[in-house]
Scaffold this motif. Structure first.
Motif, PDB file in Angstrom:
ATOM      1  N   VAL A 101       0.852  -1.195   0.000  1.00 35.55           N
ATOM      2  CA  VAL A 101       0.000   0.000   0.000  1.00 35.55           C
ATOM      3  C   VAL A 101       0.885   1.241   0.000  1.00 35.55           C
ATOM      4  O   VAL A 101       0.670   2.196  -0.755  1.00 35.55           O
ATOM      5  N   TYR A 102       1.930   1.215   0.810  1.00 37.35           N
ATOM      6  CA  TYR A 102       2.819   2.370   0.909  1.00 37.35           C
ATOM      7  C   TYR A 102       3.571   2.573  -0.399  1.00 37.35           C
ATOM      8  O   TYR A 102       3.759   3.704  -0.849  1.00 37.35           O
ATOM      9  N   ASP A 103       3.990   1.474  -1.012  1.00 41.40           N
ATOM     10  CA  ASP A 103       4.662   1.564  -2.308  1.00 41.40           C
ATOM     11  C   ASP A 103       3.739   2.237  -3.323  1.00 41.40           C
ATOM     12  O   ASP A 103       4.169   3.093  -4.107  1.00 41.40           O
ATOM     13  N   VAL A 107       8.785 -10.385   1.137  1.00 45.41           N
ATOM     14  CA  VAL A 107       8.863  -9.756  -0.192  1.00 45.41           C
ATOM     15  C   VAL A 107       9.700  -8.486  -0.116  1.00 45.41           C
ATOM     16  O   VAL A 107      10.556  -8.219  -0.968  1.00 45.41           O
ATOM     17  N   VAL A 108       9.497  -7.701   0.955  1.00 47.02           N
ATOM     18  CA  VAL A 108      10.295  -6.483   1.139  1.00 47.02           C
ATOM     19  C   VAL A 108      11.764  -6.856   1.301  1.00 47.02           C
ATOM     20  O   VAL A 108      12.655  -6.254   0.689  1.00 47.02           O
ATOM     21  N   TYR A 109      12.004  -7.873   2.117  1.00 41.90           N
ATOM     22  CA  TYR A 109      13.395  -8.309   2.352  1.00 41.90           C
ATOM     23  C   TYR A 109      14.072  -8.666   1.024  1.00 41.90           C
ATOM     24  O   TYR A 109      15.206  -8.256   0.760  1.00 41.90           O
ATOM     25  N   ASP A 149      11.379  -9.120  12.705  1.00 40.43           N
ATOM     26  CA  ASP A 149      10.106  -8.571  13.189  1.00 40.43           C
ATOM     27  C   ASP A 149      10.413  -7.717  14.416  1.00 40.43           C
ATOM     28  O   ASP A 149      10.952  -8.235  15.405  1.00 40.43           O
ATOM     29  N   ILE A 150      10.082  -6.426  14.366  1.00 37.46           N
ATOM     30  CA  ILE A 150      10.419  -5.567  15.510  1.00 37.46           C
ATOM     31  C   ILE A 150       9.696  -6.001  16.776  1.00 37.46           C
ATOM     32  O   ILE A 150      10.090  -5.619  17.868  1.00 37.46           O
ATOM     33  N   ARG A 151       8.642  -6.819  16.628  1.00 37.54           N
ATOM     34  CA  ARG A 151       7.972  -7.330  17.826  1.00 37.54           C
ATOM     35  C   ARG A 151       8.834  -8.381  18.533  1.00 37.54           C
ATOM     36  O   ARG A 151       8.500  -8.831  19.620  1.00 37.54           O
TER      37      ARG A 151
END
Ligand SMILES: C[S@@+](CC[C@H](N)C(=O)[O-])C[C@H]1O[C@@H](n2cnc3c(N)ncnc32)[C@H](O)[C@@H]1O
Length: 270
Positions: A29-31, A117-119, A138-140
């Motif tokens: 969405v951001y892309d 996919v981003v990676y 994952d930042i979590r």
């Protein structure tokens, strides 16, 4: 199902699948909003719904990019030569390493995202130059990211580091303890380190907040927060002026307001 746990959580719900064209995906969405091509129909539907409520979003995403440039510049001016971009997103130039290397040509940069996919995009498109690395993380689960950074000797935590978390913390729900995530990184950062964040604001217009409801249950689900709550995540840092404010205020006084508000802050570890 969301499990209740103490501290930064270790559950996988809402994490993106390797590829699922049917579910809106935050990175795609951001892309789309940035004018990129790496998005699907379902992402464009969410993006178009947002744009129909607030066409100025096309500008807002570039204000955030301008804020990244400013934050990186402040860090390089302070002599920082290592950067971690958490929730890096699908590559869109200018990226953090391009900005950092303008003034610190040997700057080391690590891009981290939990979306496979981003990676893959980051690994393929950004990591050609020596000292630029992509990690899946994952930042979590901050300890797993920190372990990778240390075990692969990507970052020397004895030296100051700049961490950017732009448009990522609002994907972390309250029961996933966003303040503890920042604290886990803060505790490893040397004095003089920088942290820059942007976070969706609950001061955004009601129409915008309503549109965001469409993301519920997907990896694009967000929790926008009041600026005071965002500021509370920055405990242990010195928050630099002008504080936790709409991103435009970090850039230029003449920029237009937007109905979706991205609060932004740059802070320094004393
Ligand atoms: C709105 S995009 C922002 C991208 C980039 N930081 C920018 O400002 O252009 C949010 C990114 O955060 C990533 N993300 C969301 N939740 C995450 C998590 N728990 N751990 C790591 N990355 C996450 C998404 O995959 C997406 O790429």
């Amino acid at each position: 199902m969301v499990e209740e746990t103490e501290g930064p959580v270790a559950h996988d719900d809402r994490a993106p699948q390797p590829f699922n064209a049917e579910q809106p995906n935050s990175a795609r969405v951001y892309d789309y909003l940035l004018g990129g091509k790496d998005n699907q129909e379902t992402d464009r539907e969410v993006g178009n719904e947002m744009l129909s409520q607030a066409p100025e979003l096309k500008s807002l995403v570039w204000f955030v990019r301008g804020f990244m440039l400013k934050a990186v510049q402040m860090a390089t001016d302070a002599g920082i030569r290592q950067f971690i971009d958490l929730g890096s997103g699908i590559p869109t130039s200018p990226n953090v390493h391009e900005a950092a290397r303008e003034t610190q040509p040997s700057a080391r940069v690590v891009y981290v995202d939990y979306d496979p996919v981003v990676y893959t995009h980051c690994d393929a498109l950004l990591t050609k130059p020596h000292g630029v690395t992509a990690l899946l993380g994952d930042i979590r689960r901050p300890d797993e990211i920190l372990d990778q950074l240390k075990n692969q000797a990507l970052i020397d935590f004895a030296e100051p580091v700049a961490i950017t978390m732009l448009g990522v913390l609002h994907y972390v729900m309250d029961d996933e303890h966003p303040a503890d995530i920042i604290a886990a990184f803060r505790d490893q950062m040397a004095p003089g380190s920088y942290l820059a964040i942007t976070h969706g604001s609950l001061d955004s217009s009601p129409e915008i907040l309503k549109v965001l409801e469409a993301t519920r249950g997907s990896s694009a689900q967000v929790t926008f927060r009041p600026p005071a709550q965002t500021e509370s995540f920055l405990a242990g840092f010195e928050v630099l002026e002008p504080g936790v404010v709409p991103v435009q205020q970090w850039l230029r006084p003449d920029l237009p307001e937007t109905r979706m508000i991205m609060d932004a802050a740059i802070c320094r570890k004393p």
